[in-house]
Structures are given as C-alpha cells and as structure tokens.
Design a protein around this motif. Structure first.
Motif, PDB file in Angstrom:
ATOM      1  N   GLY A  19       0.805  -1.210   0.000  1.00 25.16           N
ATOM      2  CA  GLY A  19       0.000   0.000   0.000  1.00 25.16           C
ATOM      3  C   GLY A  19       0.841   1.264   0.000  1.00 25.16           C
ATOM      4  N   LEU A  20       1.908   1.287   0.775  1.00 26.78           N
ATOM      5  CA  LEU A  20       2.776   2.470   0.796  1.00 26.78           C
ATOM      6  C   LEU A  20       3.479   2.657  -0.545  1.00 26.78           C
ATOM      7  N   GLN A  21       3.836   1.569  -1.211  1.00 26.85           N
ATOM      8  CA  GLN A  21       4.443   1.699  -2.534  1.00 26.85           C
ATOM      9  C   GLN A  21       3.453   2.317  -3.512  1.00 26.85           C
ATOM     10  N   MET A  22       2.198   1.918  -3.426  1.00 21.67           N
ATOM     11  CA  MET A  22       1.164   2.469  -4.305  1.00 21.67           C
ATOM     12  C   MET A  22       0.934   3.955  -4.007  1.00 21.67           C
ATOM     13  N   LEU A  23       0.906   4.317  -2.744  1.00 16.91           N
ATOM     14  CA  LEU A  23       0.737   5.730  -2.380  1.00 16.91           C
ATOM     15  C   LEU A  23       1.950   6.548  -2.810  1.00 16.91           C
ATOM     16  N   SER A  24       3.140   5.965  -2.683  1.00 15.20           N
ATOM     17  CA  SER A  24       4.343   6.652  -3.129  1.00 15.20           C
ATOM     18  C   SER A  24       4.310   6.887  -4.632  1.00 15.20           C
ATOM     19  N   ASP A  25       3.800   5.909  -5.373  1.00 18.70           N
ATOM     20  CA  ASP A  25       3.680   6.061  -6.827  1.00 18.70           C
ATOM     21  C   ASP A  25       2.717   7.202  -7.174  1.00 18.70           C
ATOM     22  N   ILE A  26       1.615   7.304  -6.439  1.00 19.80           N
ATOM     23  CA  ILE A  26       0.650   8.393  -6.677  1.00 19.80           C
ATOM     24  C   ILE A  26       1.312   9.739  -6.401  1.00 19.80           C
ATOM     25  N   LYS A  27       2.070   9.804  -5.337  1.00 25.18           N
ATOM     26  CA  LYS A  27       2.732  11.056  -4.967  1.00 25.18           C
ATOM     27  C   LYS A  27       3.719  11.485  -6.045  1.00 25.18           C
ATOM     28  N   SER A  28       4.498  10.555  -6.553  1.00 23.85           N
ATOM     29  CA  SER A  28       5.514  10.904  -7.552  1.00 23.85           C
ATOM     30  C   SER A  28       4.891  11.197  -8.913  1.00 23.85           C
ATOM     31  N   LYS A  29       3.831  10.495  -9.274  1.00 30.19           N
ATOM     32  CA  LYS A  29       3.198  10.673 -10.582  1.00 30.19           C
ATOM     33  C   LYS A  29       2.390  11.973 -10.671  1.00 30.19           C
TER      34      LYS A  29
END
Length: 250
Positions: free
Chosen positions: A60-70
């Motif tokens: 889940g944190l990896q997915m949230l990190s991806d949203i933040k960077s994208k």
C-alpha cells in the motif's frame, strides 16, 4: 485557503488510485486548491473479519508513493499501530490517527516523532474539548503541527450525531479543524456485519461545518461508490466533488 482531503476509503487497486488522483489534479488546477490524497492501506477496524482490509502496509505504501511521484499530490493515510509510523512517515505528508485510537499514547508519540503533520480524528465517545489531551500528547512528543478532525459522536446504538459546537471548541486547541463529511453520515455496524450510512447528507454536513468555522473538509470519494469495498454507502460520487468544493470556496 481551506484544507481539502479526498480519496477512496481503502486502496482497492492502482487503477482506482489513478482515477481519483487524476480528478483531484484536475480540480486543483481548475479551482486553485491543494487537495490532499487519502487512501488506507489497511482498514484494521472493519466490523467483520470477513471484510476487505486492503493490500497491507508494504504494498500500500508503494502504491501511495507512486501516486505522490506521478501526480505531485500531498498524501495522507491512517496508522493503527505505533510501529507503522516510521515507514508511513517516509511516504506521507500527514499521518492520520483513527478516531477509535485517538487516546493511544504510543501511537500519538510515534506519529509525532516522524516530524510530519499529525491529524487526530476525534473519538466518537469524546467531546471537542476532550481533544486537548491527545493534542498535548502529540505536541509534548515533538509534533510540529497537529490537526483535529470532527466525525460525529455515538448516539445510542448504530448511529452517529454531529454536534457542530465541537468545531469551535477544537479551534481553541488547534488552528486547523477538519470536518470529516463522509464518516459523519455513517451508521456503524447497522448493516448486518458492516457499517452503512447515507451519502445524500454529505454536502449538508460540509456546509454546516463551514458555518461553524471549519478550516478543512475530508471526503471519501469513489467513481462508483456502491461498488466500493469499504464505506460504500457513505462515499461521495467522485464526479460530485468539484461542485461541492466550489460551493465551499464560494
């Protein structure tokens, strides 16, 4: 400028996160807002053990990190145990403390030590004035900024009521008080093993909170709420978010 937080109740898929994030970016660009993206990696307090909880912290944190960077959005999510704070603080800009857990000292201390904003949701069994003690725990543990969130109080069994006087009461404790407009329309455990509610009251909750001086608003949103895997009855339709935010800014 008011604070806005929005996103799906729980991380269901990367596709859902992308859909919501793209709409938040569009609204930000159109209305000049800075909506904070929220989704939970683990719904640890679901009514039933058979209910969907999410992908877990690591994924889940990896997915949230991806949203933040994208998308360049600020991110918030909730933590349920003190060991989660450090890892979540490396990804998220605001750590949310669930209402049921707002008096858990170790949880507040660990969130405060991350150096991130700590948003404490008011428990359903506490008054606004009672929230000075959770805030004190966080500030004394090094928190640089603490927000409070109103989300209703227990009203007998399987129902909540919002006493909007809690908003000005909490503004005497911290400057930023958020209205959780979707959780406040819940009917906890009233749906045969799950929480139900009525999203039609969400806009009224937001406008009433504005009248009482709320500085921010939290909406759980979904492109098809009735198909949502958590809080389906309470989430606002994603395509209604822009108009509601525009009304609140007017």
């Amino acid at each position: 400028m008011a604070t806005f937080i929005a996103g799906p109740c729980v991380i269901e898929s990367m596709e859902l996160l992308d859909t919501v994030a793209q709409e938040l970016v569009r609204i930000n660009q159109k209305l000049g807002t800075d909506i904070i993206f929220k989704a939970s990696f683990d719904k640890a307090n679901r009514t039933s053990i058979h209910s969907f909880r999410g992908p877990g912290m690591e994924k889940g944190l990896q997915m949230l990190s991806d949203i933040k960077s994208k998308y360049g959005l600020r991110i918030t999510t909730d933590i349920h145990e003190s060991y989660q704070a450090e890892a979540v603080g490396k990804v998220c800009d605001i750590l949310q403390i669930p209402a049921f857990l707002c008096r858990q000292t170790d949880l507040l201390v660990s969130a405060a030590k991350t150096g991130k904003i700590v948003n404490i949701k008011k428990a359903q069994f506490l008054s606004g004035r009672d929230m000075k003690y959770p805030v004190e725990k966080a500030l004394d543990s090094g928190a640089k900024e603490v927000w409070l969130t109103e989300r209703g109080n227990c009203f007998g069994y399987n129902n909540l009521v919002v006493d909007f006087r809690n908003i000005p009461d909490m503004k005497e404790i911290v400057p930023n008080v958020i209205m959780d407009c979707t959780h406040s329309v819940q009917r906890p455990s009233a749906g045969d093993g799950k929480t139900v509610g009525d999203r039609k009251f969400v806009p009224a909750m937001a406008m009433a909170a504005k009248a009482f001086g709320a500085t921010g608003y939290f909406f759980e949103v979904h492109p098809d709420p009735d198909q949502g895997k958590s809080d389906a009855a309470n989430m606002l339709e994603l395509d209604k978010l822009e108009a509601l935010i525009a009304d609140l800014l007017a």
